[in-house]
Design a protein around this motif. Structure first.
Motif: not given
Length: 454
Positions: A26-54
């Motif tokens: 299973r291939r997984t990676r973080v696409v991007h992480t967004t933080r506010d001005a104080d360094g707190r994570v406000t959103s994180r995008v991840r992508r996974s690909v299953l062996p079947s291609g899903l």
């Protein structure tokens, strides 16, 4: 507070120190992480690909209690042959009619009893099934959608019953002047091609479709490598991946290996065909759409097009609204719009008026389009257009459903998923000269006109 974003290459550690890949195969990676001005994570995008291609794409959003999920199939009305016209939309309806373990009522009850919202729609390029729930009820929505997409029965009695529903829907659209004029505009622009035909099909094409044709269409186009699952909200990526894998692994659906397949980028779209198309309807108003060629989905000038369209007719301060409605009182509603596909696009203006004002309305709209084509927009108009785009974008993306739709489309079409900051930067970078040059190119060519009314 100003947000900042970082991108993490595949295979590197995340900010929390966890490896990006969660298990072999299973291939997984973080696409991007967004933080506010104080360094707190406000959103994180991840992508996974299953062996079947899903593919599974998620965005973890801080400070929300909802979650939205969408299942995207890379097939829409423009992928249909003439004999299968309307098949994508027909299939969308049928996947709600029951699976091997759930009846149509069971599907509805499963989401209703947790206060969830769910629906589906078919577009020219894709089909989407989506739901929105409380974060704790997301597993229910994922399981129901996975069941529908992979294990529906498509029973003959359901096919016949839903055929009548779709015929009623086509008749309903034929009674809606807005639907009629936009379908007529697309037909005039692209002719009798898959891109120019109505998504729902015609009475004749729906009456001719058989259960076997729809079933084969489902088996051919709904495969793991052509599907995307996008989820946004108060979620955990690893948990979502486990839930999706379990929900879609019915009847060996995820068996085998494959690489993901993006929606075909070059199909049979025709060049925009200038001309006038009319349809007589006993409506009180004349509805019209006037426009021509636009831009493709990935054209780098699409941000300039957004500013142009918004300033032209996207708000109450826009040029067309002020000139057509406020100064002359020719129409209650007038607006501009864009339609963008992988290899084609449209830019148009839509309005409705009393029959006696049709000629005057057309004269004013044509005059304003010609003026913008020749002289562009003023700096003030461009600035207002940028502000409208910025505000609409930021407000829209506060909702988990909007985030989910954005993720799904980007993954399905293989386009770059820009962060909010990157999009705002590109909007701000649009210049008056760029808008003027684009207006001259798009508004100075042959016009496409559709008219519907008495």
């Amino acid at each position: 507070m100003t947000a900042r974003s970082t991108r993490v290459p595949a295979g590197q550690q995340t900010s929390a120190g966890r490896p990006a890949a969660s298990r072999p195969g299973r291939r997984t990676r973080v696409v991007h992480t967004t933080r506010d001005a104080d360094g707190r994570v406000t959103s994180r995008v991840r992508r996974s690909v299953l062996p079947s291609g899903l593919r599974i794409v998620t965005e973890e959003m801080a400070g929300v209690r909802s979650a939205s999920v969408g299942v995207w199939a890379g097939v829409g009305s423009r992928h249909e042959s003439g004999a299968l016209h309307g098949c994508s939309h027909f299939l969308e309806h049928l996947l709600f009619k029951g699976t091997h373990t759930r009846s149509a009522l069971d599907i509805s009850v499963a989401l209703d009893q947790v206060g969830g919202e769910f629906n589906a729609f078919t577009a020219k390029d894709y089909t989407c099934f989506h739901a929105r729930t409380l974060d704790e009820d997301l597993p229910v929505a994922i399981d129901v959608l996975g069941d529908m997409v992979t294990a529906s029965v498509l029973a003959e009695p359901d096919v016949e019953a839903e055929r009548q529903v779709i015929l009623d829907e086509i008749a309903m659209h034929d009674d809606d002047p807005d639907d009629v004029v936009h379908n007529l505009f697309a037909l005039q622009a692209w002719g009798d091609s898959p891109l120019g035909r109505p998504i729902a099909g015609t009475t004749a094409s729906i009456e001719a479709l058989t259960r076997d044709q729809v079933h084969r269409f489902w088996q051919r186009h709904y495969r793991p490598e052509t599907l995307v699952v996008s989820v946004a909200g108060n979620i955990d990526h690893a948990a979502v991946v486990r839930q999706v894998a379990a929900a879609f692994d019915r009847d060996g659906f995820l068996d085998g290996t494959a690489e993901p397949a993006t929606v075909p980028q070059r199909l049979d779209a025709r060049r925009v065909r200038p001309g006038t198309a009319t349809a007589h309807r006993p409506f009180e108003q004349v509805n019209l759409v006037l426009g021509g060629r636009g831009l493709t989905r990935t054209d780098p000038r699409r941000f300039a097009l957004g500013v142009l369209s918004t300033a032209l007719g996207g708000s109450t301060s826009s040029r067309l609204f002020q000139e057509v409605r406020e100064r002359r009182g020719l129409a209650y509603s007038v607006y501009s719009f864009t339609g963008q596909h992988a290899d084609a696009g449209l830019l148009g203006v839509a309005a409705g008026c009393l029959p006696a004002r049709q000629d005057a309305l057309l004269d004013v709209v044509r005059h304003e389009l010609a003026s913008v084509a020749a002289d562009g927009l003023t700096p003030e108009e461009v600035e207002r257009g940028q502000g409208q785009l910025r505000g609409g974008l930021v407000l829209g993306l506060e909702d988990s459903g909007s985030r989910m739709f954005r993720l799904g489309k980007a993954e399905l079409f293989g386009t770059e998923l820009l962060t909010l900051d990157e999009i705002l930067h590109r909007i701000d970078a649009v210049t008056v000269d760029e808008v003027g040059e684009l207006a001259g190119e798009l508004l100075g060519g042959g016009e496409v006109l559709a008219l519907v009314g008495p």
